[in-house]
Design a protein around this motif. Structure first.
Motif, short mmCIF file in Angstrom:
data_model
loop_
_atom_site.label_atom_id
_atom_site.label_comp_id
_atom_site.label_asym_id
_atom_site.label_seq_id
_atom_site.Cartn_x
_atom_site.Cartn_y
_atom_site.Cartn_z
N GLU A 67 0.81 -1.22 0.00
CA GLU A 67 0.00 0.00 0.00
C GLU A 67 0.84 1.27 0.00
O GLU A 67 0.31 2.35 -0.22
N GLY A 68 2.14 1.14 0.31
CA GLY A 68 2.85 2.40 0.43
C GLY A 68 4.33 2.33 0.19
O GLY A 68 4.94 1.26 0.17
N VAL A 69 4.92 3.53 -0.01
CA VAL A 69 6.37 3.63 -0.16
C VAL A 69 6.97 4.53 0.92
O VAL A 69 8.18 4.69 0.98
N SER A 70 6.11 5.13 1.75
CA SER A 70 6.61 6.00 2.81
C SER A 70 5.60 6.07 3.94
O SER A 70 4.38 6.09 3.70
N ILE A 71 6.11 6.06 5.19
CA ILE A 71 5.23 6.07 6.36
C ILE A 71 5.57 7.27 7.24
O ILE A 71 6.74 7.53 7.51
N TRP A 72 4.55 7.99 7.67
CA TRP A 72 4.72 9.00 8.72
C TRP A 72 3.97 8.53 9.95
O TRP A 72 2.84 8.01 9.83
#
Ligand SMILES: [Fe+2]
Ligand SMILES: [Fe+2]
Ligand SMILES: [Fe+2]
Lengths: 94, 325
Positions: free
Chosen positions: A47-52
């Motif tokens: 679902e993603g390439v970056s997490i905050w």
């Protein structure tokens, strides 16, 4: 002192260069673990390439009772939308 | 359904407030955590979402039982991923419940003390590999029946959790059906195992939707509040109608001599499960209730040092950072 892990809000940026989007929350002892947990809980299917991660306690939200004063002023400003203006067909694409 | 017999809480607020709230729901608006809501709505939702979350978590146990004994490495990896998804479902739902003002620890303690329930289905044992097929096919199938309409539930965080969950459930049901196909097309012994699993899981799966509407006292308020979207009997009927052709394809027989197509109602007639068994399981007297709670209690107790240790480490690091600044 409670030993319950604090709550974090998780934001993920998907593959296609869009903004980070809020996907949910989770508990973790610190930011580093929050990122690791977010990987397992919210990106099991690419679902993603970056997490905050942001501590939930740091979020300030607008209050539901302010909904009127905050958002109604924009209701009457329909001219902010391009469809408000009739442009003659002869002018071509605009 | 993972939330069975959720008791609706009484609400005592002023009628004008309640009517205004109902009007928002009727207009299809989502209710968000900081919005005004009746106490009954809040408490009923905590109970329902909490029960749903507990079901996802306890539901890992019967399937986890077979991870180390899956017949191939591929099946093992698939089952592991499936069970991991269920952990995720539990976490999405706990977070949704927590937005209503209950803490994670309170929810866990309520489960362990028996004050909160989980679905009756997870109190049945998984005796062999065919049962893992039957669980994915029937149990996740029944869960999907219930969860798909709940994506439209009135409470925003619950609805968003259901949307995430539904995206992942289809894999669960398909991997189960895939196991059943393999078994049903295998040796006569394997096919007999598949039939035996269907025999044992059929009625417990029908029970997942909860008692018949005529005995279901808590439905009306929950349906008005869009916490519940369909009645128990509607969902059970849909589940039976969907499952019959799937069983036929497998060449397996649904263990119900009364099962037949009813042209007039456009659905199957079928036998009710044994409701006295259901109430016994709910009360704690099912085949695996004690074992499931023991496993949860053990995980909670033995994880305490880990939860506390990481918290102590985090506090120490935060203090060191403040001191350095
Ligand atoms: Fe699930
Ligand atoms: Fe499940
Ligand atoms: Fe599932």
């Amino acid at each position: 002192m409670s030993n319950e892990w604090p709550l974090w809000e998780i934001f993920i940026r998907g593959q296609h260069g869009l903004n980070h989007r809020h996907v949910g929350s989770l508990h973790a002892p610190d930011a580093e673990m929050a990122v690791k947990h977010a990987r397992d809980v919210y990106t099991r299917r690419n679902e993603g390439v970056s997490i905050w991660v942001v501590p939930s306690a740091s979020i300030t939200a607008s209050s539901p009772s302010d909904k009127g004063p905050l958002f109604e002023p924009s209701n009457s400003k329909v001219y902010r939308h391009p469809t408000f203006f009739d442009i003659p067909e002869d002018v071509g694409k605009m | 359904m993972y939330a069975q017999m959720v008791k609706s809480e009484a609400t005592t607020e002023a009628p004008e407030l309640l009517a205004g709230f109902q009007a928002r729901i009727d207009a299809g608006e989502k209710i968000e955590p900081k919005d005004w809501m009746p106490e009954g709505y809040r408490k009923t939702l905590i109970r329902q979402i909490g029960q749903h979350a507990h079901s996802e978590i306890v539901g890992q146990l019967p399937e986890g039982n077979w991870i180390t004994r899956a017949p191939t490495l591929e099946r093992k990896a698939i089952l592991l991923a499936k069970v991991q998804d269920e952990a995720g479902h539990g976490l999405y739902l706990y977070c949704a419940a927590e937005t209503l003002g209950v803490s994670r620890d309170e929810l866990t303690e309520a489960l362990l003390s028996g004050r909160m329930k989980y679905s009756s289905i997870f109190n049945y044992p998984t005796l062999n590999w065919a049962d893992i097929g039957a669980v994915g096919w029937l149990v996740d199938g029944a869960a999907i029946m219930n969860q798909v309409p709940l994506q439209r539930t009135s409470f925003g965080p619950y609805s968003r959790a259901m949307i995430r969950i539904c995206k992942e459930e289809s894999f669960h049901q398909r991997q189960g059906y895939d196991i059943m196909m393999k078994m049903a097309q295998g040796t006569p012994e394997q096919k007999a195992m598949a039939q035996d699993a269907l025999n044992r899981f059929w009625y417990p799966s029908l029970m997942m939707f909860g008692p018949s509407d005529k005995d279901s006292v808590h439905s009306a308020q929950s349906m008005a509040w869009k916490i519940k979207i369909n009645t128990n009997d509607e969902l059970r009927q849909k589940f039976v109608d969907q499952t019959v052709p799937q069983a036929e394809y497998l060449g397996l027989t649904i263990p119900d001599p009364e099962l037949r197509w009813n042209e007039e109602k456009g659905g199957h007639d079928f036998s009710e499960p044994d409701w006295s068994e259901f109430f016994e399981v709910i009360k704690g007297n099912g085949p695996c209730n004690a074992e499931r709670m023991e496993a949860r209690q053990k995980a909670w107790d033995e994880g305490a040092w880990f939860r506390e240790g990481l918290m102590a480490h985090a506090r120490k690091r935060a203090a060191a950072k403040v001191a350095a600044e």
